[in-house]
Motif scaffolding. Sequence first.
Motif, PDB file in Angstrom:
ATOM      1  N   ARG A 387     -17.891  21.244 -28.562  1.00 45.03           N
ATOM      2  CA  ARG A 387     -18.939  21.595 -27.805  1.00 45.03           C
ATOM      3  C   ARG A 387     -20.230  20.163 -27.851  1.00 45.03           C
ATOM      4  O   ARG A 387     -20.078  19.430 -26.155  1.00 45.03           O
ATOM      5  CB  ARG A 387     -20.021  22.584 -27.887  1.00 45.03           C
ATOM      6  N   ALA A 388     -20.037  20.117 -29.152  1.00 46.67           N
ATOM      7  CA  ALA A 388     -21.132  18.491 -29.008  1.00 46.67           C
ATOM      8  C   ALA A 388     -20.452  17.093 -28.798  1.00 46.67           C
ATOM      9  O   ALA A 388     -21.057  16.215 -28.306  1.00 46.67           O
ATOM     10  CB  ALA A 388     -21.694  18.258 -30.686  1.00 46.67           C
ATOM     11  N   GLU A 393     -19.772  13.142 -24.828  1.00 48.56           N
ATOM     12  CA  GLU A 393     -18.573  12.228 -24.304  1.00 48.56           C
ATOM     13  C   GLU A 393     -19.134  12.126 -21.786  1.00 48.56           C
ATOM     14  O   GLU A 393     -19.204  11.453 -21.883  1.00 48.56           O
ATOM     15  CB  GLU A 393     -17.444  12.786 -24.086  1.00 48.56           C
ATOM     16  N   SER A 394     -19.983  13.692 -21.452  1.00 46.62           N
ATOM     17  CA  SER A 394     -20.321  13.369 -20.580  1.00 46.62           C
ATOM     18  C   SER A 394     -21.407  12.482 -19.842  1.00 46.62           C
ATOM     19  O   SER A 394     -21.783  12.217 -19.101  1.00 46.62           O
ATOM     20  CB  SER A 394     -20.876  15.204 -20.420  1.00 46.62           C
ATOM     21  N   ALA A 395     -22.460  12.396 -21.366  1.00 47.18           N
ATOM     22  CA  ALA A 395     -23.571  11.902 -21.113  1.00 47.18           C
ATOM     23  C   ALA A 395     -23.428   9.774 -20.896  1.00 47.18           C
ATOM     24  O   ALA A 395     -23.599   9.513 -19.613  1.00 47.18           O
ATOM     25  CB  ALA A 395     -24.681  11.994 -22.263  1.00 47.18           C
ATOM     26  N   ALA A 396     -21.901   9.973 -21.212  1.00 50.32           N
ATOM     27  CA  ALA A 396     -21.732   8.260 -21.899  1.00 50.32           C
ATOM     28  C   ALA A 396     -20.817   8.232 -20.001  1.00 50.32           C
ATOM     29  O   ALA A 396     -20.985   7.197 -19.600  1.00 50.32           O
ATOM     30  CB  ALA A 396     -20.818   8.062 -22.373  1.00 50.32           C
ATOM     31  N   GLN A 438     -13.928  10.580 -13.303  1.00 52.13           N
ATOM     32  CA  GLN A 438     -13.653  10.762 -15.072  1.00 52.13           C
ATOM     33  C   GLN A 438     -15.355  11.815 -15.487  1.00 52.13           C
ATOM     34  O   GLN A 438     -14.938  12.616 -16.109  1.00 52.13           O
ATOM     35  CB  GLN A 438     -13.787   9.750 -16.524  1.00 52.13           C
ATOM     36  N   ALA A 439     -15.838  11.469 -14.949  1.00 50.72           N
ATOM     37  CA  ALA A 439     -17.687  12.005 -14.866  1.00 50.72           C
ATOM     38  C   ALA A 439     -17.175  13.650 -14.406  1.00 50.72           C
ATOM     39  O   ALA A 439     -17.806  14.371 -15.231  1.00 50.72           O
ATOM     40  CB  ALA A 439     -18.485  11.100 -13.774  1.00 50.72           C
ATOM     41  N   LEU A 440     -16.874  13.392 -12.865  1.00 48.17           N
ATOM     42  CA  LEU A 440     -16.614  14.546 -12.954  1.00 48.17           C
ATOM     43  C   LEU A 440     -15.838  15.699 -13.850  1.00 48.17           C
ATOM     44  O   LEU A 440     -15.729  17.543 -14.275  1.00 48.17           O
ATOM     45  CB  LEU A 440     -15.990  15.095 -11.082  1.00 48.17           C
ATOM     46  N   GLN A 444     -16.646  19.448 -15.725  1.00 43.35           N
ATOM     47  CA  GLN A 444     -14.687  20.139 -15.511  1.00 43.35           C
ATOM     48  C   GLN A 444     -14.908  20.955 -17.191  1.00 43.35           C
ATOM     49  O   GLN A 444     -15.328  22.210 -17.508  1.00 43.35           O
ATOM     50  CB  GLN A 444     -13.736  19.984 -14.900  1.00 43.35           C
ATOM     51  N   GLN A 445     -15.184  19.733 -18.358  1.00 50.07           N
ATOM     52  CA  GLN A 445     -14.476  20.639 -19.645  1.00 50.07           C
ATOM     53  C   GLN A 445     -15.885  21.228 -20.224  1.00 50.07           C
ATOM     54  O   GLN A 445     -15.354  22.332 -21.076  1.00 50.07           O
ATOM     55  CB  GLN A 445     -13.806  19.509 -19.881  1.00 50.07           C
TER      56      GLN A 445
END
Length: 460
Positions: A387-388, A393-396, A438-440, A444-445
Amino acid sequence: MKLSRLTLLLGFILSASGCSLMPEYFRPAAPVPEAYPGQPANETVTEAPPLPWQTYFPDADLQQLIQVGLAHNRDLKTAVLRMDEAKATYGIQKADRLPTIQGNLTYDRSRTVFSSSQAFEAELYRVGVGISDYEIDVFGRVKSLTQAALEQYLAVTENRQAVQATLITEIATQYVNLLTLHAQLKLAQQTLDDRKQTLHRTQRRFEAGLDQVLDVKAAQIQVEQVQAQYAQWQRQLATTQNALYLLLGESSQRTPLVIKPLADLKLADVTPGLPSSLLTRRADIRAAEHQLKAANANIGAARAAFYPRLQLTTNVGLVNSEFSKLFSDTGSNYWSFSPQLTIPIFNYGRNKANLNLAQTRERIEVVNYEKTIQTAFKEVMDVLSTRAAIAEESAARARLSELESSRLQLVKRKLDQGLVTYLELLDSQRSVLDAQSQALQIQQQALQNQVGLYKALGGS
């Protein structure tokens, strides 16, 4: 036999069925740590109750899909029918604990020859009520089998709950996939339009002698790459829609699939609590324990096979040689009482082998129960441990997408000033598409991770 005697007899039968050789059940210790990784074992954790799926998935459009799936999914319907099947089996086994009282009407005609000149013919009518081959459960064999059937029914009931939690998870996962693919297609269409404009501009500059044929070929390659990616996502979208409608149980695709941005799909956040809470939260663990209890009960039945079995057949009624007088004052009463005691003497080790089999199956169920707990613990750890990292990664990825978009705008301005080539523009456009895609995917993940936590914690 008078009614009072029959009442006393039934009372004796029921009071005799009190002994049991079933071993006492003890729940095996959970083979998992006292706390999840990163959570101190001595830290006080407030245990939150399991969230119902309506609370965990508050999105109205997703709730509609889940409700359709719960009403029409074939796997869930099969699980419900399996539950009815197990309930009926338990009812049949439970009935063996009480005597079956049957009414009977018989007619006998016979001829007896005493000598060549003497013969006697007779006919007889009987009407009565009685008990046939009822096992008085002195050593608890029937009781143990009934208990095993009850635990099997409870296990199937829990399996039905596990199937429902899995179904809800799969519907939510496929809906996330559907929204992601629609977002990817929208992104690909925007990129394709931009690439085609770049291609047309490059062709005009080539015709004007400002660009080389290599620039035109590079622009054409970029267009074909995006078109190929667009077709790939269209194919994935079709298969995802088909998979989602299969989960919903609707081959005609009547339920509309509402498309929205991924950011608009909100899921509830839950507290994982302690690993021990999985024993009561997860239906598959509860089902495994019921299977273990059933195996424990079967040991009692196998032990009882070493002891005598007492069966009883009784009958009481009226008898007369004429059917018309069967129920008159001239009719005669009759009764019979036939207990039968069967003692095992020599059966070539069959009872011993059956007991060994029951004990071995009980040990197998212990291992299955422990494995189910370990699997549940691992599934929760997988979700929590990633989760963390997913959030980071999502923010990056979001920052990278913004930077690539800003870089593209800068390259376009420099191209107008003649400071960069079209190859640099095409390279920047490709980087923007990759970054946004990749951001999408990481969005999704993240949503799939939250959906997975619902099932891992034993969604209800």
